[in-house]
Design a protein around this motif. Structure first.
Motif, short mmCIF file in Angstrom:
data_model
loop_
_atom_site.label_atom_id
_atom_site.label_comp_id
_atom_site.label_asym_id
_atom_site.label_seq_id
_atom_site.Cartn_x
_atom_site.Cartn_y
_atom_site.Cartn_z
N ILE A 1 -10.11 10.92 11.01
CA ILE A 1 -8.97 11.02 9.96
C ILE A 1 -7.57 11.19 10.88
CG2 ILE A 1 -7.88 12.25 8.10
CD1 ILE A 1 -10.71 12.94 7.14
N LEU B 1 -4.46 8.44 10.94
CA LEU B 1 -3.46 8.87 10.32
C LEU B 1 -2.15 8.89 11.46
CD1 LEU B 1 -3.54 12.31 8.31
CD2 LEU B 1 -2.88 9.93 7.45
N TYR C 1 3.04 12.54 8.39
CA TYR C 1 1.51 12.36 8.94
C TYR C 1 1.17 12.99 10.21
CZ TYR C 1 1.29 8.41 5.47
OH TYR C 1 1.35 7.85 4.09
#
Length: 288
Positions: A74, A78, A156
């Motif tokens: 993840i 990102l 992010y």
């Protein structure tokens, strides 16, 4: 003191990894690159573990492996997204905050907490890393922080820094529930498989030809990933996570050297100030 030497080695190999990745990303799709490099990282670590002998696995092994794998995938997705939609100068400095987050996450997850002097050293490393990474376009030092409230890419990357502060604790749990080779080899394999799935889903070009053409580069970076893993895992087995990952952030110092001598980057004066802060922070950590 031995843990510090291994953590510094991890920082050097980490900077080498990013330097090699930066060069290969000019020619190879990012997800294809991640698939190939992590696979060879797995192959090297697993082979060592094979000859050394597989360890007895602890109760938290599988939970820790799957948790750190998911968090790392993840985080990488990102970070790629952030770098795609936002200037490098506004996103990269956010990674500096991982050691600061670790002060809280390591205490919650592992019961580890630095001394007051250690916290001061960690914060110096965080500040120095932030300064070093904020010099790319000569922007105001506060621009990356201000961008969090108006730019998704910066937000992010701050989330990525927080995710790494959680996954680092799972990394230590993987080591404690296996050894410095086997557990991380399985993590590398799972990361490689997950990026392969993403690559197949994206169907970016002829994947088979890409893997064949860039095989030497994948093997080289895979070797560096294995060296990072062994160095950092040895340090994690000896010292609390906030200290180890803070020292690993000294990769910024080696990245500056690579940037100056290989990529001909400038802004040496401000980078020198950031480097001095990080060095002082590391000295404080190992002195108390």
């Amino acid at each position: 003191m031995i843990w510090f030497l291994f953590a510094v080695l991890g920082a050097f190999f980490d900077a080498t990894y990013f330097m090699l990745v930066k060069k290969m990303l000019k020619e190879v799709d990012q997800y294809v690159l991640a698939t190939g490099t992590f696979f060879f990282g797995f192959a090297i670590l697993f082979t060592i573990s094979w000859f050394k002998g597989f360890p007895t696995l602890g109760d938290a092994f599988f939970y820790s492996v799957f948790s750190t794998t998911l968090l790392n995938v993840i985080a990488v997705v990102l970070s790629y997204r952030a770098l795609k939609i936002t200037d490098l100068s506004l996103t990269v400095p956010m990674i500096a905050f991982t050691p600061a987050f670790l002060i809280l996450t390591s205490f919650i997850m592992l019961g580890e907490f630095p001394s007051p002097q250690g916290i001061f050293g960690i914060m110096l490393i965080v500040a120095g890393s932030y300064v070093l990474n904020s010099t790319i376009d000569q922007q105001n030092l506060l621009d990356p922080l201000r961008a969090i409230f108006r730019d998704r890419g910066s937000l992010y990357m701050l989330i990525v820094a927080f995710l790494f502060s959680i996954s680092s604790n799972f990394d230590k749990m993987v080591v404690l529930n296996s050894d410095i080779f086997f557990g991380t080899s399985i993590v590398c394999l799972l990361i490689s498989v997950m990026f392969l799935v993403i690559t197949l889903f994206k169907r970016s070009g002829n994947i088979k030809i890409t893997y064949t053409n860039y095989l030497p580069g994948f093997i080289l970076i895979g070797m560096v990933i294995a060296l990072i893993a062994v160095s950092v895992n040895v340090a994690l087995s000896m010292q609390i996570v906030p200290y180890v990952i803070s020292v690993k952030r000294l990769n910024a110092l080696f990245s500056v050297a690579f940037g100056i001598f290989i990529f001909k980057e400038k802004n040496v004066r401000r980078k020198g100030f950031g480097a001095a802060m990080m060095t002082l922070g590391a000295i404080i950590i190992i002195s108390f």
